[in-house]
Design a protein around this motif. Structure first.
Motif, mmCIF file in Angstrom:
data_model
loop_
_atom_site.group_PDB
_atom_site.id
_atom_site.type_symbol
_atom_site.label_atom_id
_atom_site.label_comp_id
_atom_site.label_asym_id
_atom_site.label_seq_id
_atom_site.Cartn_x
_atom_site.Cartn_y
_atom_site.Cartn_z
ATOM 1 N N LEU A 53 7.822 -31.476 -15.871
ATOM 2 C CA LEU A 53 7.047 -32.674 -16.198
ATOM 3 C C LEU A 53 7.108 -33.041 -17.680
ATOM 4 O O LEU A 53 6.821 -34.170 -18.049
ATOM 5 C CB LEU A 53 5.572 -32.474 -15.812
ATOM 6 N N GLU A 54 7.487 -32.090 -18.517
ATOM 7 C CA GLU A 54 7.452 -32.321 -19.965
ATOM 8 C C GLU A 54 8.412 -33.397 -20.450
ATOM 9 O O GLU A 54 8.216 -33.971 -21.508
ATOM 10 C CB GLU A 54 7.699 -31.007 -20.705
ATOM 11 N N SER A 55 9.453 -33.651 -19.687
ATOM 12 C CA SER A 55 10.364 -34.741 -20.054
ATOM 13 C C SER A 55 10.842 -35.404 -18.776
ATOM 14 O O SER A 55 10.658 -34.868 -17.690
ATOM 15 C CB SER A 55 11.559 -34.207 -20.842
ATOM 16 N N HIS A 56 11.449 -36.529 -18.914
ATOM 17 C CA HIS A 56 11.980 -37.211 -17.743
ATOM 18 C C HIS A 56 13.481 -36.952 -17.638
ATOM 19 O O HIS A 56 14.249 -37.831 -17.287
ATOM 20 C CB HIS A 56 11.662 -38.704 -17.799
ATOM 21 N N SER A 57 13.848 -35.731 -17.949
ATOM 22 C CA SER A 57 15.238 -35.300 -17.812
ATOM 23 C C SER A 57 15.301 -34.231 -16.738
ATOM 24 O O SER A 57 14.370 -33.449 -16.571
ATOM 25 C CB SER A 57 15.753 -34.713 -19.126
ATOM 26 N N ALA A 58 16.395 -34.206 -16.034
ATOM 27 C CA ALA A 58 16.586 -33.171 -15.023
ATOM 28 C C ALA A 58 16.978 -31.873 -15.716
ATOM 29 O O ALA A 58 17.633 -31.883 -16.750
ATOM 30 C CB ALA A 58 17.676 -33.595 -14.041
ATOM 31 N N GLU A 97 21.320 -34.034 -6.914
ATOM 32 C CA GLU A 97 22.562 -33.425 -6.444
ATOM 33 C C GLU A 97 23.678 -33.551 -7.480
ATOM 34 O O GLU A 97 24.385 -32.598 -7.757
ATOM 35 C CB GLU A 97 23.003 -34.073 -5.123
ATOM 36 N N ARG A 98 23.844 -34.734 -8.021
ATOM 37 C CA ARG A 98 24.934 -35.022 -8.957
ATOM 38 C C ARG A 98 24.914 -34.096 -10.169
ATOM 39 O O ARG A 98 25.952 -33.729 -10.694
ATOM 40 C CB ARG A 98 24.827 -36.481 -9.409
ATOM 41 N N LEU A 99 23.716 -33.725 -10.595
ATOM 42 C CA LEU A 99 23.554 -32.904 -11.795
ATOM 43 C C LEU A 99 23.274 -31.436 -11.478
ATOM 44 O O LEU A 99 23.190 -30.619 -12.386
ATOM 45 C CB LEU A 99 22.408 -33.452 -12.652
ATOM 46 N N ASN A 100 23.119 -31.112 -10.194
ATOM 47 C CA ASN A 100 22.715 -29.770 -9.786
ATOM 48 C C ASN A 100 21.493 -29.340 -10.603
ATOM 49 O O ASN A 100 21.486 -28.293 -11.247
ATOM 50 C CB ASN A 100 23.865 -28.762 -9.945
ATOM 51 N N ALA A 101 20.483 -30.200 -10.587
ATOM 52 C CA ALA A 101 19.307 -29.993 -11.415
ATOM 53 C C ALA A 101 18.072 -30.530 -10.687
ATOM 54 O O ALA A 101 18.182 -31.110 -9.609
ATOM 55 C CB ALA A 101 19.494 -30.704 -12.754
ATOM 56 N N TYR A 102 16.925 -30.334 -11.306
ATOM 57 C CA TYR A 102 15.646 -30.698 -10.706
ATOM 58 C C TYR A 102 14.861 -31.595 -11.647
ATOM 59 O O TYR A 102 14.993 -31.509 -12.857
ATOM 60 C CB TYR A 102 14.827 -29.433 -10.411
ATOM 61 N N ILE A 103 14.021 -32.445 -11.040
ATOM 62 C CA ILE A 103 13.153 -33.331 -11.808
ATOM 63 C C ILE A 103 11.819 -33.433 -11.070
ATOM 64 O O ILE A 103 11.773 -33.369 -9.837
ATOM 65 C CB ILE A 103 13.791 -34.731 -11.987
ATOM 66 N N ALA A 104 10.747 -33.569 -11.827
ATOM 67 C CA ALA A 104 9.427 -33.721 -11.219
ATOM 68 C C ALA A 104 9.365 -35.043 -10.466
ATOM 69 O O ALA A 104 9.923 -36.049 -10.906
ATOM 70 C CB ALA A 104 8.345 -33.670 -12.297
#
Length: 167
Positions: A53-58, A97-104
Motif C-alpha cells: 500500500l505504501e506506493s502505487h507500484s507493483a 502477470e506482466r510484471l510477475n509482481a503484486y499490487i494492493a
C-alpha cells in the motif's frame, strides 16, 4: 468490508489523493474483514499489505521479502509467499502477470474486474475498471464460456512521464 462500489472508472495511481488516508483506510478494511470472517490477519500479513500500500507500484515477492527481512519479520521466501497468497485469496491484492509482481487492490471488498495501467517510465501501476469487460463477458456468454477471472493489463506512460518526455 462493504460491497458498495465507488466510481470504478477512477484511477488512483496516477491522480493526487490523500495517500496516508488511502493506506490507513485499506488497513482498517482488511482488519475488519478478517475479524468478521474469522481470518488470522497476522503481523506479517498486515505488514505485507502495508508494504504494497505504501506506493502505487507493483512489487515482486522478493522485494516484499527484503522489506520484511529488514524489519525483522522473516527472511525465508515462504514467509512472503504465504502472506501474498493469503492477501491474494482474500481480495486485498492483485497479481500483475506482466510484471510477475503484486499490487494492493484499490477496491477491496467489491466485486470487480480490474484493469491495470502500467507506466513504462516510472513503473507505477494504476488499477481501474473498463467497460470492455462487459463486452468480453457477453462474448463469452454467447459462446457458452464461463469466465472465472479476467485481468487486463496495458502498458504506456502516465501523465507525469508524458510531461517529462515533452520537456
Amino acid at each position: 468490508m462493504a460491497n458498495s462500489r465507488k466510481n470504478v472508472n477512477s484511477v488512483v495511481g496516477f491522480s493526487h489523493h490523500d495517500h496516508k488516508h488511502c493506506v490507513s483506510h485499506a488497513l482498517r478494511q482488511a482488519d475488519d474483514y478478517c475479524r468478521l470472517n474469522n481470518l488470522r490477519f497476522t503481523k506479517v500479513r498486515r505488514r505485507t499489505l502495508g508494504i504494497l500500500l505504501e506506493s502505487h507500484s507493483a512489487m515482486g515477492a522478493y522485494d516484499v521479502l527484503e522489506r520484511l527481512k529488514g524489519e525483522g519479520l522473516g527472511s525465508k521466501p515462504p514467509i512472503a509467499y504465504r502472506a501474498l497468497s493469503f492477501l491474494l485469496e482474500n481480495g486485498f491484492i492483485h497479481r500483475i502477470e506482466r510484471l510477475n509482481a503484486y499490487i494492493a487492490c484499490s477496491q477491496p471488498g467489491s466485486s470487480h474486474e480490474p484493469a491495470f495501467l502500467i507506466c513504462t517510465g516510472c513503473k507505477s501501476v494504476a488499477e481501474t475498471a473498463v467497460s470492455s469487460a462487459g463486452s468480453l463477458t457477453q462474448c463469452a456468454r454467447d459462446s457458452g464460456f464461463e469466465i472465472q477471472h479476467t485481468t487486463l493489463e496495458a502498458e504506456g506512460q502516465c501523465p507525469s512521464c508524458q510531461q517529462d518526455a515533452a520537456r
